[in-house]
Design a protein around this motif. Structure first.
Motif, PDB file in Angstrom:
ATOM      1  N   SER A 319     103.252 -38.630  -2.354  1.00 13.60           N
ATOM      2  CA  SER A 319     102.138 -39.536  -2.643  1.00 13.60           C
ATOM      3  C   SER A 319     102.448 -40.382  -3.878  1.00 13.60           C
ATOM      4  N   PRO A 320     102.016 -41.642  -3.900  1.00 13.26           N
ATOM      5  CA  PRO A 320     102.272 -42.502  -5.064  1.00 13.26           C
ATOM      6  C   PRO A 320     101.362 -42.150  -6.233  1.00 13.26           C
ATOM      7  N   PHE A 321     101.774 -42.565  -7.416  1.00 11.73           N
ATOM      8  CA  PHE A 321     100.954 -42.379  -8.610  1.00 11.73           C
ATOM      9  C   PHE A 321      99.808 -43.389  -8.611  1.00 11.73           C
ATOM     10  N   GLY A 322      98.662 -42.985  -9.164  1.00 13.71           N
ATOM     11  CA  GLY A 322      97.582 -43.937  -9.355  1.00 13.71           C
ATOM     12  C   GLY A 322      96.225 -43.434  -8.940  1.00 13.71           C
ATOM     13  N   MET A 323      95.204 -43.869  -9.675  1.00 12.82           N
ATOM     14  CA  MET A 323      93.818 -43.498  -9.404  1.00 12.82           C
ATOM     15  C   MET A 323      92.943 -44.746  -9.471  1.00 12.82           C
ATOM     16  N   SER A 324      91.944 -44.794  -8.631  1.00 12.26           N
ATOM     17  CA  SER A 324      90.938 -45.845  -8.713  1.00 12.26           C
ATOM     18  C   SER A 324      90.010 -45.506  -9.877  1.00 12.26           C
ATOM     19  N   GLY A 325      90.101 -46.286 -10.947  1.00 14.92           N
ATOM     20  CA  GLY A 325      89.381 -45.924 -12.159  1.00 14.92           C
ATOM     21  C   GLY A 325      88.171 -46.754 -12.510  1.00 14.92           C
ATOM     22  N   LEU A 326      87.991 -47.908 -11.869  1.00 13.98           N
ATOM     23  CA  LEU A 326      86.909 -48.798 -12.281  1.00 13.98           C
ATOM     24  C   LEU A 326      85.514 -48.385 -11.808  1.00 13.98           C
ATOM     25  N   PRO A 327      85.321 -47.994 -10.545  1.00 18.15           N
ATOM     26  CA  PRO A 327      83.961 -47.669 -10.096  1.00 18.15           C
ATOM     27  C   PRO A 327      83.303 -46.555 -10.914  1.00 18.15           C
TER      28      PRO A 327
END
Length: 415
Positions: A319-327
């Motif tokens: 799996s790639p790195f990264g998170m949805s952080g804005l909402p």
């Protein structure tokens, strides 16, 4: 028509002011001259709400151009508004990269009408390969002041040195997520007891600390302005702290969600928690809190890196790195209030990032108003982003944006 924010508590860098009425005349926010509303004023009841200058996010990702299925510029603008952000820096890691006047013009043309104010972080080397430099001075003619490789560390020492030298001619700033790629090679999470238990290749603190040390030595040699993004280790913070004490033009930010999780939260192999830099241990979290309090850390960022469901619905190491952080940015802020207090947190969203961008706060022409007690659930109906790669999906959260002003643009006023 003017807007009257009634009984609003304003947060400054130093305190929370008592409830008062504030008037926005279409250009600036100021104390209401009278407790009696005028006939042309729209009244907004802000009892129980908190407000401050509009927030600035120094690190977010747009899939457009090239990967619109991850996030378009329009959906990013909506996600920024949901996160209380009125001004944001977009990373250059698009397809094609934001590295020439064509890509820059595309983004500028497609964001000029959107609510947030966008700044482009343009690439330093072509295609992030660490080899040929982009036309940085030419890009500056199109208003670009921020340069960096975004999601990719600028590990080539000569290219970093030349970038710092070139940018001094235009008073530009170099952004870098400093990490030695060889020391982090094949790493999946923070190197420690938890990574050993899970059988995952770890990313040691050393990978960040060696890179920060090297880059600071180059900065001492060249001069210029260097901004470290998403710092995560005690050793790196100590080096940045010392560099600031020496008077070097260095600043730093951290991901807000770095304060919400540690490596122990990865025991269930939740790919939504696979981020870069990785979640560290509890001692490192304490160091980040200390860095926020003593001013070593200038800004909090969302580090919003959206991914489609297929990318995250696979084995952890694939799996790639990264998170949805804005909402969930506002709930994250609310959850940290008890430890850090709103004045300190707001300073890392307003004056801190503005200083990084080389700006001074003058007229009060932006505003973020939020309800710290409002509860809601992150789901398909509430999510403004196209991405769902959030560990908070389906969970009840506390804290929600109510009103936003960005110069002559408004959000939420007529709801």
């Amino acid at each position: 028509m003017s807007l009257r924010f009634q009984s609003l508590k304003i947060i400054t860098d130093k305190e929370i002011l008592p409830p008062a009425d504030y008037l926005y005349d279409g250009k600036t926010l100021q104390n209401a001259p009278s407790t009696h509303p005028g006939p042309d004023e729209t009244l907004l009841d802000c009892s129980g709400l908190l407000g401050s200058r509009g927030w600035t996010d120094l690190r977010c990702f747009s899939g457009e151009p090239g990967e619109e299925y991850r996030e378009t510029l329009e959906s990013l603008a909506k996600a920024l508004a949901q996160g209380g952000i009125t001004e944001a820096v977009i990373m250059p890691n698009t397809q094609p990269p934001l590295q020439s006047k064509n890509e820059v013009a595309y983004v500028q043309n497609h964001t000029s009408h959107l609510f947030p104010t966008f700044h482009i972080q343009a690439a330093v080397t072509r295609d992030f390969k660490g080899e040929g430099l982009t036309e940085m001075l030419d890009l500056n003619h199109y208003g670009i002041q921020v340069f960096g490789e975004g999601l990719v560390p600028l590990s080539h020492s000569d290219r970093l040195m030349k970038a710092l030298q070139y940018l001094q001619r235009i008073n530009g700033v170099l952004f870098d997520q400093s990490q030695d790629p060889m020391l982090a090679l094949f790493g999946q999470m923070h190197e420690g007891i938890v990574s050993t238990r899970l059988g995952l290749k770890g990313i040691p603190d050393l990978a960040e600390e060696v890179a920060v040390q090297k880059n600071l030595e180059i900065l001492r040699y060249t001069g210029g302005r260097l901004h470290f993004q998403t710092v995560s280790t005690r050793g790196a913070l100590q080096q940045i702290r010392q560099a600031k004490a020496e008077g070097l033009a260095v600043t730093a930010d951290i991901s807000i969600y770095q304060l919400l999780f540690t490596d122990e939260d990865l025991l269930e192999f939740d790919t939504c928690l696979k981020v870069m830099p990785p979640f560290r241990g509890k001692a490192q979290r304490e160091a980040l809190l200390e860095g926020l309090k003593d001013g070593t850390i200038d800004a909090l960022v969302s580090n919003h890196v959206p991914h489609d469901n297929d990318a995250k619905n696979m084995e952890f190491d694939l799996s790639p790195f990264g998170m949805s952080g804005l909402p969930t940015f506002v709930p994250a802020l609310v959850s940290l209030e008890e430890e850090l207090g709103y004045p300190l947190l707001i300073s890392k969203l307003c004056s801190g990032p503005q200083k990084v961008l080389g700006k001074e706060e003058t007229a009060w022409d932006t505003l973020t108003v939020f309800d710290p007690e409002a509860t809601w659930t992150l789901d398909h109906n509430s999510n403004a982003s196209l991405a769902e790669n959030s560990p908070f999906w389906g969970k009840e959260l506390k804290g929600k944006v109510k009103y936003l002003i960005n110069r002559e643009k408004t959000e939420g006023i007529h709801e």
